[in-house]
Motif scaffolding. Structure first.
Motif, PDB file in Angstrom:
ATOM      1  N   LEU A 469       0.951  -1.041  -0.120  1.00 56.09           N
ATOM      2  CA  LEU A 469      -0.041  -0.073   0.069  1.00 56.09           C
ATOM      3  C   LEU A 469       0.798   1.543   0.007  1.00 56.09           C
ATOM      4  O   LEU A 469       1.856   1.581   0.153  1.00 56.09           O
ATOM      5  N   SER A 470       0.692   2.129  -0.760  1.00 60.12           N
ATOM      6  CA  SER A 470       1.008   3.533  -0.660  1.00 60.12           C
ATOM      7  C   SER A 470       1.101   3.907   1.272  1.00 60.12           C
ATOM      8  O   SER A 470       0.146   3.841   2.163  1.00 60.12           O
ATOM      9  N   ALA A 471       1.944   5.236   1.275  1.00 59.78           N
ATOM     10  CA  ALA A 471       2.286   5.839   2.153  1.00 59.78           C
ATOM     11  C   ALA A 471       1.425   6.232   3.035  1.00 59.78           C
ATOM     12  O   ALA A 471       1.420   6.544   4.466  1.00 59.78           O
ATOM     13  N   MET A 472       0.353   6.724   2.226  1.00 56.82           N
ATOM     14  CA  MET A 472      -0.730   7.771   2.441  1.00 56.82           C
ATOM     15  C   MET A 472      -2.161   7.446   3.589  1.00 56.82           C
ATOM     16  O   MET A 472      -1.670   5.860   4.182  1.00 56.82           O
ATOM     17  N   GLY A 473      -1.927   7.675   5.185  1.00 56.14           N
ATOM     18  CA  GLY A 473      -2.518   6.939   6.254  1.00 56.14           C
ATOM     19  C   GLY A 473      -3.927   6.778   5.614  1.00 56.14           C
ATOM     20  O   GLY A 473      -4.680   7.057   4.535  1.00 56.14           O
ATOM     21  N   HIS A 474      -4.383   5.566   6.138  1.00 59.68           N
ATOM     22  CA  HIS A 474      -5.614   5.079   6.299  1.00 59.68           C
ATOM     23  C   HIS A 474      -6.188   3.980   7.154  1.00 59.68           C
ATOM     24  O   HIS A 474      -5.513   3.292   7.537  1.00 59.68           O
TER      25      HIS A 474
END
Length: 550
Positions: A469-474
């Protein structure tokens, strides 16, 4: 095949003589400062270095290694090696010591030039005993046999060397996606053919600007930046580091930019980190305002001056191409291999058909092999062969000179190319059905949170997708629902035997440093499959559509 073209040194000498004071290379030197080198500066330094190299009295055509991140002296050193009558062997700047040893030993390098590097102490033990080292400007601290200052103490050569078109110019080692790197031999004629014909496609010239940030040792950057700048007279700006990348990009305000899909995705993620995706989409849909918003977004990235935007190395997700088009930038796909100087197919401006790469480059013949469906190409840019590997050369080049690309593909009525998978990547499920993973991965990667993905399924009842997954918070629960919906949507567009059983979110990050990616950021399937192999069968027996690695 008889096509007029000019050779790299010939073109360089013409520019050096015609506009010696014109800026050629713009190099950041730290603290926000830059050094600008003119065509005359570059020529003088290359000629002095060539004199020093000639004085070593090495056999003509000796192989000389070049290990450095992108910088002005990478190009100057390359020119000097050619002027001295030798062959350049560039290495990736992030190799392990073992890989450095393999390439320098296999290539029979006599000397090696060391430039800008992040971790030279880890690489240095790979330099074989007896191979002299020369430090370039911006090189790391360390012990070297000679410095660039030593080379510059020589007087410049006064002649304009003219190597033959058939002469060996460089050995470019592949990134090793499937095993040990192979040394691709290219002649001056191949470089000249690709550069002469390739630069004619886009109408770029002396007023244009490039940003160099992808590895110059890779054929794509070598052709798009080094060769293209020599053949068109463009000014080249260099990126200093990842931390300063946006500053470097805004300084350059490139008019032409080459990237890989992951770079174009990272630009998009950077935009979304400042403005929510849904809000941006609403603004872009507004009449009149949408166009201004798109231009403002591009200006914030430093891309507002870009006239030619190219992407290669892997397919670009269609949704990403459409996103850039809404901003006002057409990202055009290109296709090529190290073995073809990266010169094969390119989408022409104003002729983009999403899902298709584009037409063959001028002077490129294409055929689709029957029955394998393999794309095969032939042109004046085709390699001489693999260094010290006649068997692999014979396996890759057909008797009539076509290059076997290893890619499956199809052409439409006007000759546009679409790739449908890699021959060696196709696997068979336990039901006896063949699956090509690349097109499925390309579709899955359109999800905003999927950074990387690898579809596996050899011997399974149905394929599964391993993803990072991308490092963006989720929020995990919200993301699980989003991924489940996305998996269902992707599966609906696939044939029944291709449909994925589930997505598995793995814990690892896939990077060059830990061996999951090649230096060109392609996934190493064999590493991924061997790392997760013991768990894959168990995952495939689970009932959840989306699961996280324990």
């Amino acid at each position: 095949m008889s096509v007029a073209f000019r050779l790299p040194l010939q073109v360089f000498f013409e520019r050096e003589a015609r506009h010696p004071r014109k800026p050629f290379l713009v190099q950041p030197i730290g603290g926000g400062e830059v050094q600008t080198l003119t065509w005359g500066d570059v020529g003088h330094q290359a000629r002095c270095a060539a004199h020093w190299l000639r004085a070593r009295e090495l056999p003509q055509g000796s192989h000389i290694g070049l290990i450095s991140k992108n910088c002005a002296h990478w190009i100057i050193a390359d020119l000097a090696i050619w002027m001295a009558g030798h062959v350049s062997v560039p290495l990736y700047p992030n190799l392990t010591a073992d890989s450095v040893a393999h390439v320098l030993t296999h290539s029979e390098a006599a000397l090696v030039l060391i430039g800008k590097l992040d971790d030279w102490p880890a690489m240095a033990p790979g330099v074989p005993a007896g191979v002299l080292t020369i430090s370039l400007p911006l090189c790391p601290a360390g012990e070297f046999d000679f410095s660039w200052a030593d080379l510059q103490a020589s007087s410049p050569i006064q002649d304009d060397p003219a190597p033959s078109a058939a002469g060996l110019a460089t050995i470019i080692y592949t990134s090793g996606t499937t095993g040990l790197p192979k040394g691709v031999m290219h002649s001056f004629g191949a470089l000249g053919f690709a550069a002469t014909r390739g630069t004619e496609l886009f109408g770029l010239g002396e007023g244009d600007r490039l940003l160099s940030y992808l590895p110059l040792c890779h054929v794509a950057e070598r052709m798009f930046v080094e060769m293209a700048s020599i053949y068109t007279g463009q000014t080249v700006y260099f990126a200093e580091s990842l931390d300063t990348f946006l500053t470097d990009l805004r300084r350059a305000r490139p008019t032409a930019l080459f990237g890989v899909p992951r770079i174009w995705t990272k630009f998009q993620m950077g935009v979304y980190s400042k403005i929510p995706e849904k809000r941006l989409e609403r603004l872009l849909r507004l009449p009149f305002i949408g166009k201004r918003v798109g231009h403002k977004v591009l200006a914030g990235l430093g891309l507002d001056a870009v006239r030619i935007a190219l992407s290669g190395a892997a397919p670009v997700p269609e949704a990403l191409l459409r996103w850039y088009r809404r901003l006002g930038l057409d990202v055009l796909e290109v296709y090529g291999m190290t073995e073809s100087c990266g010169y094969s197919h390119v989408c022409r401006p104003g002729q983009q058909t999403i899902g298709w790469i584009g037409l063959p480059c001028p002077g490129v013949e294409v055929r689709i092999d029957d029955p394998s469906g393999e794309v095969q190409v032939r042109s004046g840019a085709t390699m001489l062969g693999y260094f010290k590997d006649p068997q692999k050369t014979a396996e890759t080049l057909t008797a009539d000179g076509f290059l076997r690309t290893g890619d499956k593909g199809e052409q439409d009525a006007v000759g546009r190319l679409r790739l449908t998978g890699r021959l060696k990547e196709i696997f068979k499920t336990s039901k006896g059905k063949y699956v090509a993973p690349a097109p499925i991965e390309n579709r899955l990667a359109e999800h905003a949170h999927i950074e990387q993905v690898c579809v596996v399924g050899d011997g399974l009842t149905a394929p599964i997708g391993l993803c990072v997954l991308s490092a963006m918070g989720h929020d995990r629960q919200a993301l699980r629902s989003s991924l489940e919906r996305w998996l269902e949507q992707v599966n609906q567009a696939l044939d029944k035997h291709e449909r994925l059983r589930q997505l598995v979110v793995v814990k690892d990050s896939w990077a060059v440093e830990n061996g999951f990616l090649t230096p060109t950021l392609k996934i190493k399937r064999n590493v991924i499959e061997s790392t997760y192999g013991p768990q894959i069968q168990g995952w495939s027996e689970r009932t959840e559509a989306v699961l996280w690695q324990d």
